[in-house]
Design an enzyme around this catalytic site. Structure first.
Site, PDB file in Angstrom:
ATOM      1  CE1 TYR A  50      -4.187  -1.500   0.652  1.00  9.69           C
ATOM      2  CE2 TYR A  50      -3.198  -2.968   1.810  1.00  9.69           C
ATOM      3  CZ  TYR A  50      -4.195  -2.614   1.024  1.00  9.69           C
ATOM      4  OH  TYR A  50      -5.432  -3.368   1.127  1.00  9.69           O
ATOM      5  CE1 TYR A  66      -2.518  -6.763   3.739  1.00  7.97           C
ATOM      6  CE2 TYR A  66      -3.235  -6.239   1.492  1.00  7.97           C
ATOM      7  CZ  TYR A  66      -3.523  -6.279   2.740  1.00  7.97           C
ATOM      8  OH  TYR A  66      -4.428  -5.603   3.407  1.00  7.97           O
ATOM      9  NE  ARG A  69      -7.346  -9.829   4.098  1.00  8.39           N
ATOM     10  CZ  ARG A  69      -8.149  -9.125   3.860  1.00  8.39           C
ATOM     11  NH1 ARG A  69      -7.914  -7.893   4.008  1.00  8.39           N
ATOM     12  NH2 ARG A  69      -9.424  -9.469   3.328  1.00  8.39           N
ATOM     13  CG  HIS A  82      -8.108  -7.223  -0.315  1.00  7.22           C
ATOM     14  ND1 HIS A  82      -7.021  -7.553   0.315  1.00  7.22           N
ATOM     15  CD2 HIS A  82      -8.190  -6.105   0.489  1.00  7.22           C
ATOM     16  CE1 HIS A  82      -6.300  -7.024   1.095  1.00  7.22           C
ATOM     17  NE2 HIS A  82      -7.045  -5.708   1.270  1.00  7.22           N
ATOM     18  CG  HIS A 121      -9.997  -2.081   1.303  1.00  3.29           C
ATOM     19  ND1 HIS A 121     -10.084  -2.476   2.431  1.00  3.29           N
ATOM     20  CD2 HIS A 121      -8.761  -2.315   1.192  1.00  3.29           C
ATOM     21  CE1 HIS A 121      -9.256  -3.232   2.907  1.00  3.29           C
ATOM     22  NE2 HIS A 121      -8.092  -3.280   2.070  1.00  3.29           N
TER      23      HIS A 121
HETATM   24 FE   LIG Z   1      -6.285  -4.229   2.257  1.00  5.60          FE
END
Ligand SMILES: [Fe+2]
Lengths: 183, 240
Positions: free
Chosen positions: B106, B145, B155, B158, B160
Site C-alpha cells: 500500500y 500481502y 490477505r 482484494h 476495498h
Molecule cells: Fe487491504
C-alpha cells in the site's frame, strides 16, 4: 413478486482506509469535492466536536475513520443536511469535526448528529449519535431514550467545553461502552 | 420527501462484530447488543456525494497517479451494478476504492511491507453509478500481502470499497475478492463471515466478454444496498 436480494456483506475498512477516503491525511492530494472534517454554514451556531475512540483496553483507536450526517441549524435534512468525515490522529487518536449545531429534525426528538465509525477490527461500521448537554430536558422526554438506562444515555451526550467546543469520546467495549444503534 | 423506511439490516448476512479469528476485532467489538431505533428523515436521506462531478481520471487507477508511465500489474476493469434489495438500480451511488499495488504494497505511511512501491500508483480511486446503476473503474489487480494475525497470515487479493447510496442507512464499506483465489478460504478477515454462501457475495467474477481485447481483463461485481420497504402505493413507476 420479485425476490429480495441480499445486501452485500460488510468487511472491515482496515488500517489503510485513508488512501481511499482521506488521502490528504497521508500526504497525498485530496480529490475534487472530497468530504473533510469541516462544515461551514450560517444556519446555526458554529461548534467543534472532538474526541477519541477507545478500544476495550482503553487504548486510542488511531486508525479510525469517522463520518457525521446531520440536519442544518434549522433542523432540515435531505439536500440541506451536512456530511463530514474525519480521521483519528496517527499519534493521539484525536478526531475533530467543525460544524454547526443541528436543529431538531423530528418533533419530540432531541437534536443530534449521526456518527459512523470505521476501523481495522470493526467488521461492520458502528452507528451512534452525538447529543448535546444543553438539551437534557428534551433528551429525557425523547422516546428514543425510553429503553436506555441513564448511564447508557450519558454515553451519547457530549461534554461541553468553552465557546461551542464539545468533547465526545467513544468506548467500543467495556463498562463505559457507548450505545450503538441498529437503525 | 425522504420516502418510506428501509428494510432493517439483516445482520446474519454480515460478519459479527466479535470474530476472534480476526484478532483486531477482539478489543474493538461492542459487548452489548445494538439498540434498535425507528428510522427518521435523517437516516432515510443522505449526502448527495454521487451527484457532484469527479476528476476525469478518478475511475482510472492505472493513470490517476502516473508520473512517467502506467501503473505496473495485471490490467483489469472492475464493473457491475449497484442495486438495492428490491433489485432496483441505485443511480448516483459514489464508490470510493483503495487497494495495494501489484506487489501487495500500500502507498500508505503505515505499511512497512518489504514489497516495492510503484511510483505510478497510489491505489486511490472513485466512480459513480449511472442511471441504470452501472459503474466501472480500471485498475491493476492488487497482490496478496502478509499481515500479523496468527503469525504471518496472507490477505487474498482484494479491493476495498466504500459506497454511498441515496440514504445514510445504505452506507456500506466492504472488500471484493477475485474468483479462484486460493487465499480466500484461508483469510481470517474473509472468515469473519461464517457462512460460505455469504462470502460468495464478495467474489468478483471473471467476465471474458467484457475484456478490452489485447489490453485489459474484466471482473464483474454487483453491489446490493439496503432497499426501501415496499408499500402498496409503490406499484406506480418511480416519480409518478
Ligand atoms: Fe487491504
Amino acid at each position: 413478486m420479485r425476490e429480495k436480494l441480499f445486501e452485500t456483506p460488510s468487511q472491515t475498512a482496515g488500517p489503510y482506509v485513508h488512501i481511499g477516503t482521506a488521502p490528504q491525511s497521508i500526504g497525498r492530494p485530496g480529490l475534487v469535492g472530497q468530504p473533510g472534517p469541516v462544515i461551514a454554514s450560517d444556519t446555526g451556531p458554529a461548534i467543534t466536536v472532538e474526541g477519541i475512540v477507545h478500544d476495550g483496553a482503553g487504548a486510542p483507536v488511531r486508525d479510525a475513520m469517522l463520518e457525521i450526517w446531520q440536519a442544518d441549524g434549522a433542523g432540515r435534512v435531505g439536500p440541506h443536511g451536512f456530511f463530514a468525515r474525519a480521521v483519528a490522529d496517527f499519534d493521539s487518536g484525536l478526531f475533530r469535526f467543525q460544524t454547526v449545531r443541528p436543529g431538531a429534525h423530528a418533533q419530540g426528538h432531541a437534536p443530534h448528529i449521526a456518527l459512523l465509525i470505521f476501523a481495522r477490527g470493526i467488521n461492520i461500521h458502528l452507528h451512534t449519535r452525538i447529543y448535546f448537554p444543553e438539551d437534557r430536558e428534551l433528551i429525557a422526554s425523547d422516546p428514543d431514550f425510553a429503553r436506555l438506562s441513564p448511564e447508557a444515555r450519558d454515553t451519547l451526550v457530549a461534554t461541553p467545553g468553552e465557546g461551542g467546543n464539545y468533547r465526545f469520546d467513544v468506548h467500543l467495549q467495556g463498562p463505559q461502552e457507548t450505545v450503538f444503534f441498529d437503525i | 420527501m425522504t420516502g418510506p423506511d428501509f428494510y432493517r439490516r439483516d445482520r446474519s448476512a454480515h460478519p459479527p462484530a466479535y470474530a476472534p479469528g480476526y484478532k483486531s476485532s477482539v478489543l474493538r467489538a461492542p459487548f452489548r447488543p445494538l439498540h434498535s431505533l425507528e428510522q427518521t428523515s435523517l437516516e432515510r436521506s443522505g449526502p448527495a456525494l454521487g451527484h457532484a462531478p469527479l476528476g476525469p481520471l478518478d475511475h482510472d487507477l492505472i493513470r490517476n497517479a502516473a508520473v512517467d508511465g502506467d501503473a505496473l500489474g495485471e490490467r483489469i476493469y472492475v464493473f457491475g451494478r449497484v442495486l438495492d434489495e428490491n433489485a432496483r438500480p441505485v443511480p448516483n451511488a459514489l464508490i470510493e476504492v483503495w487497494q495495494a499495488n501489484a506487489a501487495g504494497r500500500y502507498a500508505h505511511v503505515k505499511d512497512g511491507y518489504l514489497a516495492p512501491l510503484d511510483p505510478n500508483f497510489s491505489g486511490c480511486g472513485r466512480c459513480v453509478s449511472d442511471a441504470e446503476g452501472r459503474y466501472l473503474f480500471r485498475t491493476i489487480k492488487p497482490g496478496p500481502y502478509p499481515w500479523p494475525n496468527n503469525g504471518s497470515d496472507w490477505r487474498p487479493a482484494h479491493i476495498h470499497l466504500s459506497i454511498f447510496g441515496e440514504a445514510f442507512t445504505q452506507r456500506l464499506v466492504t472488500q471484493l475478492y477475485f474468483e479462484g483465489d486460493p487465499l480466500i478460504p484461508l483469510c481470517p478477515i474473509v472468515n469473519t463471515i461464517p457462512d460460505a454462501t455469504v462470502i460468495e457475495r464478495l467474489v468478483a467474477r471473471l467476465d471474458m466478454r467484457n475484456q478490452e481485447p489485447f489490453d485489459c481483463l474484466a471482473y464483474r461485481f454487483d453491489i446490493v444496498l439496503r432497499g426501501r420497504r415496499q408499500t402498496h402505493f409503490e406499484t406506480r413507476p418511480e416519480g409518478a
